[in-house]
Enzyme design. Structure first.
Site, PDB file in Angstrom:
ATOM      1  N   ARG A   1      -5.819   5.852  -7.484  1.00 16.22           N
ATOM      2  CA  ARG A   1      -5.558   7.290  -7.546  1.00 16.22           C
ATOM      3  C   ARG A   1      -5.508   7.772  -8.994  1.00 16.22           C
ATOM      4  O   ARG A   1      -6.041   8.834  -9.335  1.00 16.22           O
ATOM      5  CB  ARG A   1      -4.255   7.601  -6.820  1.00 16.22           C
ATOM      6  CG  ARG A   1      -4.282   7.224  -5.347  1.00 16.22           C
ATOM      7  CD  ARG A   1      -2.892   7.143  -4.729  1.00 16.22           C
ATOM      8  NE  ARG A   1      -2.222   8.448  -4.741  1.00 16.22           N
ATOM      9  CZ  ARG A   1      -0.941   8.616  -4.438  1.00 16.22           C
ATOM     10  NH1 ARG A   1      -0.172   7.556  -4.145  1.00 16.22           N
ATOM     11  NH2 ARG A   1      -0.405   9.820  -4.456  1.00 16.22           N
TER      12      ARG A   1
ATOM     13  N   LEU B   1       0.869  -1.174   0.000  1.00 16.18           N
ATOM     14  CA  LEU B   1       0.000   0.000   0.000  1.00 16.18           C
ATOM     15  C   LEU B   1       0.907   1.227   0.000  1.00 16.18           C
ATOM     16  O   LEU B   1       2.000   1.204   0.577  1.00 16.18           O
ATOM     17  CB  LEU B   1      -0.891   0.034   1.244  1.00 16.18           C
ATOM     18  CG  LEU B   1      -1.928  -1.081   1.404  1.00 16.18           C
ATOM     19  CD1 LEU B   1      -2.704  -0.901   2.709  1.00 16.18           C
ATOM     20  CD2 LEU B   1      -2.895  -1.118   0.225  1.00 16.18           C
ATOM     21  N   ASP B   2       0.456   2.301  -0.622  1.00 16.94           N
ATOM     22  CA  ASP B   2       1.214   3.542  -0.575  1.00 16.94           C
ATOM     23  C   ASP B   2       1.368   3.988   0.878  1.00 16.94           C
ATOM     24  O   ASP B   2       0.550   3.644   1.747  1.00 16.94           O
ATOM     25  CB  ASP B   2       0.490   4.636  -1.359  1.00 16.94           C
ATOM     26  CG  ASP B   2       0.365   4.314  -2.835  1.00 16.94           C
ATOM     27  OD1 ASP B   2       1.209   3.559  -3.348  1.00 16.94           O
ATOM     28  OD2 ASP B   2      -0.586   4.812  -3.467  1.00 16.94           O
ATOM     29  N   LYS B   3       2.384   4.788   1.131  1.00 24.25           N
ATOM     30  CA  LYS B   3       2.663   5.266   2.488  1.00 24.25           C
ATOM     31  C   LYS B   3       1.413   5.836   3.153  1.00 24.25           C
ATOM     32  O   LYS B   3       1.118   5.521   4.318  1.00 24.25           O
ATOM     33  CB  LYS B   3       3.760   6.332   2.433  1.00 24.25           C
ATOM     34  CG  LYS B   3       4.018   7.021   3.754  1.00 24.25           C
ATOM     35  CD  LYS B   3       5.000   8.180   3.605  1.00 24.25           C
ATOM     36  CE  LYS B   3       5.143   8.961   4.892  1.00 24.25           C
ATOM     37  NZ  LYS B   3       6.041  10.134   4.734  1.00 24.25           N
TER      38      LYS B   3
ATOM     39  N   THR C   1      -1.786   5.469   2.321  1.00 22.37           N
ATOM     40  CA  THR C   1      -3.001   4.659   2.243  1.00 22.37           C
ATOM     41  C   THR C   1      -3.054   3.739   3.457  1.00 22.37           C
ATOM     42  O   THR C   1      -2.058   3.119   3.820  1.00 22.37           O
ATOM     43  CB  THR C   1      -3.025   3.824   0.952  1.00 22.37           C
ATOM     44  OG1 THR C   1      -3.017   4.707  -0.169  1.00 22.37           O
ATOM     45  CG2 THR C   1      -4.270   2.949   0.883  1.00 22.37           C
TER      46      THR C   1
END
Length: 346
Positions: A267, A156-158, A160
């Site tokens: 996104r 997961l993105d930082k 998220t």
């Protein structure tokens, strides 16, 4: 961006404390015979970048069958012994246990299902060599050091939040990687986006648009034309859960269903539709409703257990900042997500 490994000391060992060297003793398996040395090392020491391992080869820190090898293209043979000396650079010391909290929702001997908070980087990388989820997994479960990337099979993105699954053995990791590639792992997200969604509540909208590196901004991804640009096919479904507004600006609360797992996929696709995520400046999102990070949460994870085949389904409660953003937008914050979202996904 290449790692900084060994850049300040081309000789690597010059002045190094030998007691701090991480010495790896490896053996080539029969099915890897004939592979390039650098490629084999990347697959075996997956926590390190290819450029770092290639540099270690060039600087004489790798031995094959007892002899120093300095050519990355050298072919390895079955059952050869390989010794790698990893000097204490930023990258080489990044994969160490650290007491980073890991919110485990469920675990057995094979896998761990966890909920990642916003702001936590999943894997060490330039600029984030410590304090990551990987460091926390190594601290929580020392045996995970025997599994590539401490068992992390997706990210997961930082900023998220939400659900992830990590393997606790090489067998379960290989099975999870196959399941994700086969799209047998179901992932549902929720997102707060800008604008008034054009479809009614409960009606799904599917987006199939390839994603690749943005040619004008290398830190971003973008929808691309595969006939002229590199990229990969990507598919996302969106469904309106509720509408709201903040300071007169319309906002929409969406359910998002992934069919592929491209970098920044939700996104990018949401922005492509003209509905950038709230507080996602990389893709045109603006601050709103008091939330300071991209308003995206991995709410549901469903999969077959990679060893037993048992059907598993888990939900992650909304973090306080996202719950507060919904309240500020006049959207009733949901209770248990599984109860609230199931009518939209079943």
């Amino acid at each position: 961006m290449p790692p900084q490994a060994l850049d300040d000391d081309p000789a690597g060992a010059e002045g190094a404390d030998e007691s701090a060297v991480d010495l790896r003793e490896l053996q080539v398996q029969a099915n890897a015979a004939g592979e390039r040395l650098d490629k084999w090392l990347v697959g075996t020491l997956a926590e390190f970048s290819r450029s770092y391992l290639q540099q270690a080869i060039h600087e004489g820190h790798v031995q094959v069958a007892g002899k120093v090898v300095t050519k990355a293209a050298t072919k390895v043979q079955a059952l050869q012994a390989v010794q790698v000396r990893l000097y204490p650079t930023a990258e080489a010391t990044a994969f160490a246990p650290q007491p980073v909290p890991v919110d485990t929702l469920w675990a057995d001997a094979h896998i761990r299902i966890l909920s990642k908070p916003p702001g936590l980087v999943v894997h060490p990388a330039p600029g984030h060599w410590s304090g990551t989820l990987l460091n926390g997994l190594l601290h929580l479960d020392p045996a995970s050091a025997q599994v590539p990337r401490a068992g992390i099979v997706h990210r997961l993105d930082k900023d998220t939040s939400g659900l992830m699954v990590a393997a606790r053995s090489r067998t379960s990791m290989d099975a999870l990687v196959r399941a994700i590639a086969a799209r047998d792992v179901s992932r549902i997200y929720v997102a707060l986006v800008h604008g008034r969604w054009p479809l009614p509540v409960g009606q799904w909208r599917s987006v199939t648009a390839a994603i690749g590196r943005d040619p004008s901004h290398r830190q971003r991804m973008a929808v691309v034309d595969l006939s002229t640009q590199p990229g990969k096919e990507a598919a996302t479904d969106f469904c309106l859960l509720a509408s709201g507004s903040h300071d007169g600006v319309p906002l929409s609360w969406l359910c998002c269903r992934l069919h592929t797992g491209r970098t920044h996929q939700i996104r990018v696709h949401a922005a492509h539709l003209g509905h950038a995520l709230v507080s996602d400046p990389v893709y045109g999102g603006r601050p709103a409703a008091g939330i300071s990070r991209q308003a995206l949460h991995a709410a549901r994870l469903a999969l077959s257990h990679p060893i037993t085949g048992e059907a598993l389904e888990h939900w992650a409660a909304l973090p306080a900042d996202l719950r507060g953003a919904l309240s500020a937008s006049g959207i009733e914050a949901p209770g248990p997500l599984g109860y609230n979202l199931r009518p939209f996904i079943d």
